[in-house]
Scaffold this active site. Sequence first.
Site, PDB file in Angstrom:
ATOM      1  N   GLN A 170       4.626  -4.941   2.155  1.00 27.22           N
ATOM      2  CA  GLN A 170       4.225  -6.085   2.226  1.00 27.22           C
ATOM      3  C   GLN A 170       4.305  -6.884   0.965  1.00 27.22           C
ATOM      4  O   GLN A 170       4.495  -6.277  -0.029  1.00 27.22           O
ATOM      5  CB  GLN A 170       3.003  -6.395   2.968  1.00 27.22           C
ATOM      6  N   GLU A 179       0.619  -1.252   0.124  1.00 33.24           N
ATOM      7  CA  GLU A 179       0.101   0.093   0.050  1.00 33.24           C
ATOM      8  C   GLU A 179       0.786   1.277   0.012  1.00 33.24           C
ATOM      9  O   GLU A 179       0.094   2.227  -0.200  1.00 33.24           O
ATOM     10  CB  GLU A 179      -0.922   0.078   1.277  1.00 33.24           C
TER      11      GLU A 179
HETATM   12  O1  IFM Z   1      -5.614  -6.028   4.492  1.00 31.16           O
HETATM   13  C1  IFM Z   1      -4.697  -5.496   5.413  1.00 31.16           C
HETATM   14  C2  IFM Z   1      -3.742  -4.442   4.283  1.00 31.16           C
HETATM   15  O2  IFM Z   1      -3.329  -5.419   3.336  1.00 31.16           O
HETATM   16  C3  IFM Z   1      -2.743  -3.863   5.014  1.00 31.16           C
HETATM   17  N1  IFM Z   1      -3.231  -2.911   6.062  1.00 31.16           N
HETATM   18  C4  IFM Z   1      -3.825  -3.808   7.116  1.00 31.16           C
HETATM   19  C5  IFM Z   1      -4.940  -4.501   6.520  1.00 31.16           C
HETATM   20  C6  IFM Z   1      -6.141  -5.170   7.327  1.00 31.16           C
HETATM   21  O3  IFM Z   1      -5.300  -6.250   8.088  1.00 31.16           O
END
Ligand code: IFM
Length: 721
Positions: free
Chosen positions: A575, A463
């Site tokens: 991630q 993200e």
């Molecule tokens: O869905 C995730 C996202 O990929 C990363 N931030 C947290 C969210 C909830 O776990």
Amino acid sequence: MNTWILEKEGFSPADAAADGNRFLCANGYLGLRGVPEEAGPALFPAVTLAGVYDQFEEKWREPVNAPHGLRLQLTMNGRALSLEETAPLRHKTMLDYRYGIYHRDTDFGPARILSSRFTSLADPHLMADQYRVEFQKSGLVSLRVGISTDIWDINGPHLFGFRHHAEEILLTEATTGQKGIRVAVAQGMEISPRVEESISVEPDGLYRTLVAEVFPGDIWTLSVYASVYTSLDHPSPAAQARASIQRAMRVGYLELLQAHQAAWDQVWQASEIQLEGDEAAAQALHASQYHLNCIAPRHAGNMSIPARGLSGQTYKGAIFWDSEMFFFPMFVYTQPEVAQSLLRYRIETLPGARKKAAEYGYRGAFYAWESQEGGEEGCTNFNVVDVFTHRPVRTYFRDKQIHISGDIAYALRSYYDITGDRSLLEEGGAEVILECARFYLSRASLHADREEADFADVIGPDEYHERVTNNAYTNQIILHCLQSALALADIFADRPAWFQGLLLQIKYEKDWPLLENICRRLPAPREREGVIEQFDGYFALEDCTLEEVRSRLRDPREYWGGDHGVAGVTQIIKQADVIAMMALFPGLYTDAQVAANWAYYEPRTEHGSSLSACMYALAACRVGRLEEAWQLFQKTAEIDVLGGGKQWAGEIYIGGTHPASNGGAWMIAALGFAGLRMRGGQLTLQPHLPSQVKRLSFPVTAAGRRYRVEVTQEGGTITEI
Ligand code: IFM
């Protein structure tokens, strides 16, 4: 070491938030945070209700915390024997993962409190606490046992118009502010020996106060029962809650405990992974499986699981892609009825997804990034607060994380591939896949001067890089969604009437060729020396180390992503993204490709999300990086043993349990270490067991049959049972 027990000696208010998560009891209907009975809001007690949401004023919509029906406060000679106010001589907390029982043992000097409590898996509305006080000094004792309305909320208050019924069974009712959902909590109690009591409505709830003179050696034993119902469960929640307590008091604590334990026995029979060779890892695996199993919506059949489970109101209690990509695998292979529930939630929230697509000017189904009841989008346009200016930051998760629809289609398709059961597709799943595919048709960018169709202006799993073009993960999940839509024609080659109707409804004649067309025109991911570029232009970004990026932070809570974040202009990612794609589509990539991409992306990954390590671990198993796989497994599985994980995104608290890691731990053990896969209707194994593991043994359900998988350093077997 008992791998089923988590123990902690001592008490520190600074650990209360984390311990409330680590020692959580839950049963899919509600979550009871792991804090002692006397805790007031400063220690974050909560009874969080699944699927009951409310918005207060302009704050974020979040799940409702019910009045706390298991609050007990002991006072002796005018001194509160409470961890918040009196330092104990000794305090120990324990959680029994096998049966989800929270134990505390606190010696305050004048009295010692020992309690055991659980949220019943046999009756999800019910909680029970056996509370014993051993008096070590004489004095005047007062014990308040009641229903606390002093509720800790992140964005509350949510309950109004409290009505208390001071009868033998205490009953408190209230109504949520936004939708007028009625919440009722009833409480009943038995005490031995009998003690004089009075009942009163107080500013912080409805309480029974027990008062007596005690002497050293006196012991009080209480069984306290609390029951929660809402008007979403039943038109008369108060009557239901009261009746539930009458029943509980008739059968008593032991019988309730036995029913609860029998329900857990079934869960473990279906899902327990036994790991031999490393006890800490075996404990972490039990912890992970406990935390995921205890939040499964077994009572509902059409609910999903929030990203932080039932550990509180973090992440707005919303359903993310975590459900399909991280929780679903354990359930589909062990308890397919729970996997069905997660997917039925998506089927039933299709209207919400259609509405969201239409709002953005698209066709089909664009699912909410943070889905609440009815598929309502909980994600705001400003999902992060800047730590310097304290201003909300415009984020684009809601608008651009379009992979969510494909993730849901992926899980629906996997459900069919693994169970061989068409019924979910027949009962709305096929429509969801088609509607997701239609969304992508209308979302694709076609060019006047070239054949390729792009997906521009998206956000992938990483993200930190917003509004990119051709994110490899997103394109792959879209392609799979389009192919799954087309595959429906083969799955339903017998053309049942409902399917014909569906094809008519989606204008089959027009849309089918378009689906095929876009599949052909999606660009192959760009590569450099075997490494897939995460999105167009990623390789041109500054290539620096994680430490370098971290050193640029001016505040440890600073948000790394978006326009001003330290990571956005670099190749550092939050991630697993390309690696997540490779883990989810193992058949599409060679070992050499996975190895090259792992080596490139892992050092560039912050693992700033609890969804990351498990994907890297799966890929590491595949390419024989077993030491790294083991470390990533430990990191994944231990997260809720240690109470770790990121606590802040900008100024937003994101602590809680980590169901995605919990599911990830199962995935690493079963899909990574054992190498379990369903290929062409057959379960296969390709073990990659790290040297630390001597034996793995676990049950699996596939195609309606039950199997036991055994893996040792010598190899693996799958035996039908
Ligand atoms: O869905 C995730 C996202 O990929 C990363 N931030 C947290 C969210 C909830 O776990």
